[in-house]
Design a protein around this motif. Structure first.
Motif, PDB file in Angstrom:
ATOM      1  N   LEU A 101     -12.766  50.328 -53.162  1.00 43.18           N
ATOM      2  CA  LEU A 101     -14.177  50.353 -52.773  1.00 43.18           C
ATOM      3  C   LEU A 101     -15.013  49.542 -53.749  1.00 43.18           C
ATOM      4  N   HIS A 102     -14.749  49.689 -55.043  1.00 47.89           N
ATOM      5  CA  HIS A 102     -15.487  48.921 -56.054  1.00 47.89           C
ATOM      6  C   HIS A 102     -15.283  47.420 -55.843  1.00 47.89           C
ATOM      7  N   SER A 103     -14.043  47.007 -55.623  1.00 53.24           N
ATOM      8  CA  SER A 103     -13.756  45.582 -55.423  1.00 53.24           C
ATOM      9  C   SER A 103     -14.476  45.057 -54.194  1.00 53.24           C
ATOM     10  N   PHE A 104     -14.457  45.838 -53.129  1.00 52.92           N
ATOM     11  CA  PHE A 104     -15.130  45.424 -51.893  1.00 52.92           C
ATOM     12  C   PHE A 104     -16.627  45.253 -52.130  1.00 52.92           C
ATOM     13  N   MET A 105     -17.238  46.193 -52.841  1.00 55.29           N
ATOM     14  CA  MET A 105     -18.671  46.125 -53.079  1.00 55.29           C
ATOM     15  C   MET A 105     -19.041  44.956 -53.990  1.00 55.29           C
ATOM     16  N   LEU A 106     -18.187  44.644 -54.936  1.00 53.04           N
ATOM     17  CA  LEU A 106     -18.465  43.487 -55.797  1.00 53.04           C
ATOM     18  C   LEU A 106     -18.363  42.187 -55.002  1.00 53.04           C
ATOM     19  N   GLU A 107     -17.466  42.150 -54.015  1.00 46.42           N
ATOM     20  CA  GLU A 107     -17.402  40.982 -53.130  1.00 46.42           C
ATOM     21  C   GLU A 107     -18.682  40.870 -52.312  1.00 46.42           C
ATOM     22  N   GLN A 108     -19.189  42.010 -51.855  1.00 46.64           N
ATOM     23  CA  GLN A 108     -20.446  41.996 -51.113  1.00 46.64           C
ATOM     24  C   GLN A 108     -21.601  41.527 -51.995  1.00 46.64           C
ATOM     25  N   LYS A 109     -21.602  41.962 -53.235  1.00 49.30           N
ATOM     26  CA  LYS A 109     -22.632  41.523 -54.184  1.00 49.30           C
ATOM     27  C   LYS A 109     -22.556  40.011 -54.376  1.00 49.30           C
ATOM     28  N   ALA A 110     -21.335  39.489 -54.515  1.00 47.17           N
ATOM     29  CA  ALA A 110     -21.163  38.049 -54.712  1.00 47.17           C
ATOM     30  C   ALA A 110     -21.641  37.252 -53.507  1.00 47.17           C
ATOM     31  N   SER A 111     -21.600  37.854 -52.313  1.00 45.75           N
ATOM     32  CA  SER A 111     -22.035  37.146 -51.111  1.00 45.75           C
ATOM     33  C   SER A 111     -23.534  37.260 -50.865  1.00 45.75           C
ATOM     34  N   GLY A 112     -24.247  38.058 -51.707  1.00 41.79           N
ATOM     35  CA  GLY A 112     -25.698  38.088 -51.576  1.00 41.79           C
ATOM     36  C   GLY A 112     -26.328  39.445 -51.377  1.00 41.79           C
ATOM     37  N   LYS A 113     -25.533  40.495 -51.237  1.00 37.62           N
ATOM     38  CA  LYS A 113     -26.124  41.824 -51.064  1.00 37.62           C
ATOM     39  C   LYS A 113     -26.388  42.439 -52.439  1.00 37.62           C
ATOM     40  N   ILE A 114     -27.422  43.297 -52.500  1.00 34.96           N
ATOM     41  CA  ILE A 114     -27.712  43.977 -53.756  1.00 34.96           C
ATOM     42  C   ILE A 114     -27.243  45.430 -53.653  1.00 34.96           C
ATOM     43  N   LEU A 115     -26.770  45.959 -54.770  1.00 39.92           N
ATOM     44  CA  LEU A 115     -26.214  47.308 -54.817  1.00 39.92           C
ATOM     45  C   LEU A 115     -27.205  48.261 -55.463  1.00 39.92           C
ATOM     46  N   CYS A 116     -27.367  49.437 -54.847  1.00 41.40           N
ATOM     47  CA  CYS A 116     -28.231  50.495 -55.382  1.00 41.40           C
ATOM     48  C   CYS A 116     -27.482  51.818 -55.290  1.00 41.40           C
ATOM     49  N   LEU A 117     -27.977  52.821 -56.014  1.00 46.52           N
ATOM     50  CA  LEU A 117     -27.400  54.153 -55.967  1.00 46.52           C
ATOM     51  C   LEU A 117     -28.412  55.140 -55.419  1.00 46.52           C
ATOM     52  N   CYS A 118     -27.913  56.098 -54.642  1.00 44.41           N
ATOM     53  CA  CYS A 118     -28.744  57.216 -54.181  1.00 44.41           C
ATOM     54  C   CYS A 118     -27.825  58.428 -54.131  1.00 44.41           C
ATOM     55  N   SER A 119     -27.976  59.327 -55.111  1.00 50.73           N
ATOM     56  CA  SER A 119     -27.010  60.407 -55.241  1.00 50.73           C
ATOM     57  C   SER A 119     -27.673  61.664 -55.765  1.00 50.73           C
ATOM     58  N   LYS A 120     -27.192  62.804 -55.310  1.00 57.39           N
ATOM     59  CA  LYS A 120     -27.693  64.095 -55.780  1.00 57.39           C
ATOM     60  C   LYS A 120     -26.888  64.510 -57.008  1.00 57.39           C
ATOM     61  N   ASN A 121     -27.446  64.173 -58.161  1.00 58.70           N
ATOM     62  CA  ASN A 121     -26.803  64.449 -59.446  1.00 58.70           C
ATOM     63  C   ASN A 121     -27.878  64.564 -60.517  1.00 58.70           C
ATOM     64  N   VAL A 122     -27.443  64.974 -61.684  1.00 59.82           N
ATOM     65  CA  VAL A 122     -28.283  64.853 -62.872  1.00 59.82           C
ATOM     66  C   VAL A 122     -28.096  63.431 -63.395  1.00 59.82           C
ATOM     67  N   ARG A 123     -29.198  62.722 -63.644  1.00 60.00           N
ATOM     68  CA  ARG A 123     -29.098  61.312 -64.012  1.00 60.00           C
ATOM     69  C   ARG A 123     -28.231  61.115 -65.254  1.00 60.00           C
ATOM     70  N   GLU A 124     -28.363  61.985 -66.233  1.00 60.75           N
ATOM     71  CA  GLU A 124     -27.602  61.810 -67.466  1.00 60.75           C
ATOM     72  C   GLU A 124     -26.092  61.872 -67.199  1.00 60.75           C
TER      73      GLU A 124
END
Length: 747
Positions: A272-295
């Protein structure tokens, strides 16, 4: 082959009983130009033209199947047999008609040497390389005739090919490299197909010998799926943002319950990480949205140095316990993008349902329950596909990070003027180079908020305007102390005897309200003034989305005592006035004009509520050619006319042949004395009949057999008498083969 011994050519096969549209839900109408025609039943039409080095008619049914799946009435046109180069060069060929939505070339290097008498490796190499050079020349010519994309698909060679596998890989890469710089031409190699739709048992020796149909139907389904997927990618506007959940998505486990080193980052999560980095290289930007404690999340990024996605790959995030739909809206506001630019990915179906309900514009993907399926699921989710990307796309992550720094500066600045002064803007306006035309074309399609006319133009159309109609295209590049915005604006205009006609004015919303638009328009006034022209004729067409452009133009017009509107909605302005335009930030209106509305939808051509369940279904269920093939040909398993447990000798040949004919021709009943070609038979169907008969009865019947024995009863007699083919036709086949070889040697 036909009766004269030639390959099956230019024959439209009868429509077999394909499965109807497989998935309920809204039809997809991806972005396309021009707007697709509508058929009588209300569906959008889709026209595909195919030229091939082999008989490729079995592509029709799977192409129509995918068209039905996506709500299209699909028409498939086949060029004459093995006339690829001729069709590319002929402006009147079916391949080069302007109403085609896609043009497809199907090639096998085997076919380029199919009838060559020599076998020396050097001679073969020279011949194939010569064909590749011709392919490039002719494909580029065809790409200049009409705007529809040209898909070059390379199919597998025979297992007994004279071309060694390593040489074939070289030739395919050679073709890809030769055509890489042409944005309207897209090359798909055998490796590309095998990675997503590989078929092991692909070769059909019987049909290849009978009619140069080298593949089994399942491999034709694979080729058709690859072609249609590329076609869909060429028609949709790519998404810009991928928002990822963390726990059990980016990693296995819950970061608030275990230490970072106990989280699983292997196998499917690494994929999944490799796939997302390929998407980033093609022009998409990556963001996070998660229910967690930030730290907790920050600690994982800090301590797990083996994680492929690093904190610097993430543009921004929302790590809290708020509803994810609310966080996604905040991310859209922060990035100043529409929600319909977002893809949201989560492993939790409840979270996905919440986002679908409250942010229907977002394309929401629920990952498979088993992490082992992540890689397959992502590879077969078509919305990630993008055939081309510009240099601006590849810098998008950096551009948005720099923009967030600018936003921080703006919040700290005491006034808009102080903010702009602090940016240290550098604006450069120059004539567009040939390499910049693809980006200009992209701006015409993607820029909606600040676009004076919203005219969409392809690269070919822009080049023709410049070359044939004496238009000028200028581009604007901007940078500041935080970084380079890149090519953000374009002007297209023509110098006329008494004026400059401003045809198009586009500017990316990320630099609006900073005086760039004033500088660009002033450059038009400067050009007019330099050439002694007194008038700037500004073309303008209002739309629902270009309110910022309209507001800017109104602010320009307010400085004049009087303006002269034109009959087509534009305005005539004195060139001296336009030349003197400057920007003075209005403190009462911090943006200087009505800037882009936050989270405004972009013009993607996609429906407001995405049919994401359709794409999920494709990724989960239609990821293998065998599954797709079973829906395209639901009766193929029974087309052999007998149960698999019986041998041919156990049944009456009349019954066996009747079963084969009725299944292939789609007729409930065919009498034993009815003629094959009178009940719907075609040359292509004749090949299918003979292929099955030869397999069943261990025969070697040629196509001539069906012309000579064209009824079920006559064919049954032929089979029972153990004949192979009428002897009186042997000389016809031999003479035809000899004639073809002489002609090819002469060529």
């Amino acid at each position: 082959m036909d009766k004269k011994g030639d390959p099956v050519v230019d024959v439209k096969p009868a429509r077999t009983n394909s499965a109807p549209m497989i998935i309920p839900g809204p039809n997809i109408a991806p972005h396309t130009t021009p707007i697709p025609e509508t058929t009588k039943n209300g569906k959008n039409s889709l026209k595909i033209s195919i030229a091939s080095t082999f008989t490729s008619h079995p592509l029709e049914d799977p192409l129509k199947f995918w068209g039905e799946t996506f709500g299209y009435e699909t028409t498939v046109r086949f060029s004459p047999y093995d006339q690829v180069f001729q069709e590319l060069l002929d402006p009147q060929s079916s391949l080069n008609q302007p109403d085609q939505d896609a043009r497809v070339l199907l090639l096998r290097t085997d076919d380029w040497i199919r009838n060559l008498s020599f076998s020396g490796e050097l001679s073969l190499h020279s011949h194939i390389v010569s064909n590749i050079h011709d392919l490039k020349s002719f494909a580029v010519t065809a790409a200049s005739i009409v705007d529809s994309p040209l898909f070059v698909t390379i199919a597998r060679n025979s297992r007994n090919s004279r071309i060694r596998p390593e040489n074939q890989a070289y030739y395919e890469q050679f073709i890809k490299n030769e055509l890489a710089s042409y944005t309207h031409i897209h090359v798909t190699t055998t490796d590309d197909i095998d990675k997503t739709y590989g078929v092991d048992d692909y070769e059909d020796v019987q049909r290849d010998q009978l009619g140069h149909i080298p593949f089994k139907n399942e491999y034709f389904t694979s080729l058709a799926t690859s072609v249609f997927r590329n076609l869909m990618a060429s028609r949709q506007t790519p998404y810009k943002v991928i928002v990822l959940d963390c726990d059990n998505t980016l990693w296995g486990g819950v970061c608030g319950e275990v230490s970072p080193e106990q989280l699983d980052l292997s196998g499917p999560y690494a994929s999944l990480h490799s796939f997302m980095l390929e998407q980033k290289a093609s022009g998409k930007i990556l963001c996070l949205c998660s229910k967690n404690v930030r730290e907790d999340v920050d600690r994982v990024f800090r301590e797990r140095t083996d994680m492929l996605i690093r904190s610097e790959d993430i543009v921004t995030s929302r790590i809290n316990w708020e509803p994810k739909s609310r966080n996604l809206r905040e991310l859209a506001d922060e990035l100043n993008l529409g929600l319909d630019s977002f893809i949201f990915i989560d492993d939790n179906p409840v979270e996905c349902a919440e986002v679908r309900a409250n942010c229907p514009e977002v394309f929401t993907l629920n990952l498979p329950e088993s992490p082992e399926d992540f890689g397959r699921f992502l590879d077969h989710t078509w919305v990630f596909d993008s055939l081309t990307s510009t240099s601006e796309d590849k810098k998008r992550t950096q551009l948005y990070k720099e923009n967030l720094q600018r936003s921080s500066l703006q919040q700290r600045s005491s006034s808009l003027k102080a903010f702009i002064d602090g940016l240290d803007l550098q604006i450069r306006i120059t004539d567009a180079t040939p390499e910049e035309i693809p980006r200009v074309s992209q701006l015409t399609y993607r820029t909606n908020q600040f676009n004076f006319t919203t005219i969409r133009r392809s690269e070919k159309e822009i080049r023709e305007l410049i070359d044939k109609e004496s238009y000028v295209c200028k581009v604007c590049r901007v940078r500041d102390r935080f970084g380079d915005y890149g090519l953000v604006g374009a002007l297209i205009f023509r110098v006329e005897p008494d004026r400059i006609l401003l045809d198009s004015f586009m500017l990316s919303c990320r630099v609006l309200g900073r005086g760039v638009e004033h500088r660009m328009l002033a450059s038009i006034g400067e050009s007019a003034h330099t050439q002694g022209l007194e008038i700037v004729d500004i073309q303008f067409a209002g739309s629902e989305k270009n309110r910022p452009a309209r507001t800017f133009l109104k602010s320009v017009l307010r400085g004049l005592a009087a303006t002269i509107p034109t009959t087509d909605g534009g305005y005539l302005l004195p060139s001296t006035y336009v030349n003197g335009l400057t920007y003075t930030p209005d403190e009462s209106n911090p943006d200087g004009h009505e800037g882009p509305r936050k989270s405004e939808s972009t013009d993607t051509g996609r429906p407001s509520a995405h049919p994401d369940r359709i794409f999920e279904h494709i990724a989960n269920e239609l990821h293998h050619p065998s599954k797709i093939h079973a829906l395209v040909y639901p009766k193929e398993a029974s087309r052999n006319g007998q149960p698999s447990t019986s041998s041919a000798s156990d049944q009456d040949p009349v019954q066996i042949i009747t079963g084969i004919w009725t299944n292939l021709l789609g007729r409930p009943h065919i009498g034993p004395d009815e003629h094959f070609f009178a009940v719907g038979g075609t040359s292509l169907k004749a090949v299918e009949v003979l292929s099955q008969l030869n397999e069943r009865f261990n025969k070697n019947l040629s196509i001539v057999s069906l012309f000579e024995h064209s009824t079920i009863r006559s064919l049954a007699d032929l089979v029972e008498n153990k004949e192979t083919q009428p002897a009186e036709f042997d000389w016809i086949l031999k003479r035809s083969e000899s004639r073809r070889n002489r002609l090819r040697r002469r060529e």
